[in-house]
Write a protein that holds these residues in place. Sequence first.
Motif, short mmCIF file in Angstrom:
data_model
loop_
_atom_site.label_atom_id
_atom_site.label_comp_id
_atom_site.label_asym_id
_atom_site.label_seq_id
_atom_site.Cartn_x
_atom_site.Cartn_y
_atom_site.Cartn_z
N PRO A 49 5.47 -1.64 -12.26
CA PRO A 49 4.10 -2.09 -12.03
C PRO A 49 3.18 -0.91 -11.74
CG PRO A 49 5.37 -2.43 -10.05
CD PRO A 49 6.32 -1.92 -11.09
N PHE A 50 1.94 -1.04 -12.15
CA PHE A 50 0.96 0.00 -11.86
C PHE A 50 0.57 -0.08 -10.39
CE2 PHE A 50 0.29 -0.86 -16.44
CZ PHE A 50 0.68 0.38 -16.91
N LYS A 51 0.14 1.04 -9.89
CA LYS A 51 -0.25 1.12 -8.48
C LYS A 51 -1.53 1.93 -8.39
CE LYS A 51 1.82 2.18 -4.05
NZ LYS A 51 3.02 2.46 -3.30
N SER A 52 -2.47 1.53 -7.56
CA SER A 52 -3.77 2.21 -7.47
C SER A 52 -3.67 3.54 -6.74
CB SER A 52 -4.80 1.31 -6.79
OG SER A 52 -4.38 1.00 -5.48
N VAL A 53 -2.61 3.76 -5.99
CA VAL A 53 -2.38 5.04 -5.32
C VAL A 53 -1.07 5.61 -5.87
CG1 VAL A 53 -3.66 4.43 -3.23
CG2 VAL A 53 -1.22 3.95 -3.36
N GLN A 54 -0.78 6.85 -5.51
CA GLN A 54 0.41 7.52 -6.03
C GLN A 54 1.69 6.77 -5.69
OE1 GLN A 54 0.81 11.58 -4.76
NE2 GLN A 54 2.71 11.89 -5.88
N LYS A 55 2.56 6.61 -6.71
CA LYS A 55 3.89 6.05 -6.50
C LYS A 55 4.81 7.14 -5.97
CE LYS A 55 4.60 2.44 -9.95
NZ LYS A 55 5.45 2.02 -11.07
N HIS A 56 5.70 6.75 -5.08
CA HIS A 56 6.75 7.65 -4.57
C HIS A 56 8.08 6.97 -4.85
CE1 HIS A 56 4.03 10.46 -2.61
NE2 HIS A 56 3.33 9.41 -2.23
N ILE A 57 8.69 7.32 -5.97
CA ILE A 57 9.95 6.70 -6.38
C ILE A 57 11.10 7.58 -5.88
CG2 ILE A 57 11.35 5.99 -8.34
CD1 ILE A 57 8.74 5.28 -9.81
N PRO A 58 11.94 7.06 -4.98
CA PRO A 58 12.98 7.86 -4.34
C PRO A 58 14.25 8.01 -5.18
CG PRO A 58 13.05 5.65 -3.50
CD PRO A 58 11.89 5.70 -4.47
#
Length: 177
Positions: A49-58
């Motif tokens: 999904p898109f996110k309006s702020v930065q994604k942090h994928i661990p």
Amino acid sequence: MGGKLEFYKGSCIFSAAKRVLVLRPWNFDYGQVARHIEKAFTQPENTVPFKSVQKHIPGNWNAPKGTPERDPLTRIDSQSNRYNQNTKAKNLVCEEFFADRPRKKNGAPEDEWQQCDEYPFASTKEGGAYDHPQYGKDNFSVQAVLGTHNSTAGGDLAVFYARYRVLLGNKFWVAVQ
């Protein structure tokens, strides 16, 4: 003799050893999954999904130390409520963005059927339903891939859990090379 995972019974655990699942984007059997995870690591803003702020994928073993992307994944029970919530979150995104993917439902040939792959895996605390205390929700990625690739990668993950003794609550990482 029982199932293939019985082969990995016994032995010991080296607690200082890092558990890293290595995936290869060029692999013929699961390459689409490896490329999806690579994209989640390198271009999270271009994943759904898109996110309006930065994604942090661990879970990225290759990310710089000290970054949220380098934080490990934590294995959970596939019979848990969290696992079911992760699967539900993935399915909602899958139907929103990939409802028209080739599958039995729309008459596609079986060798073209696609499934939705998610990263981080549903079998981790950090899966699709995870609400990070600092970075919030939606720090995951869903991508339609060939069902055969998704199944093979899932089987390889199960073997990794067994071979490296990744038990419930244990930490691990993923490296795409």
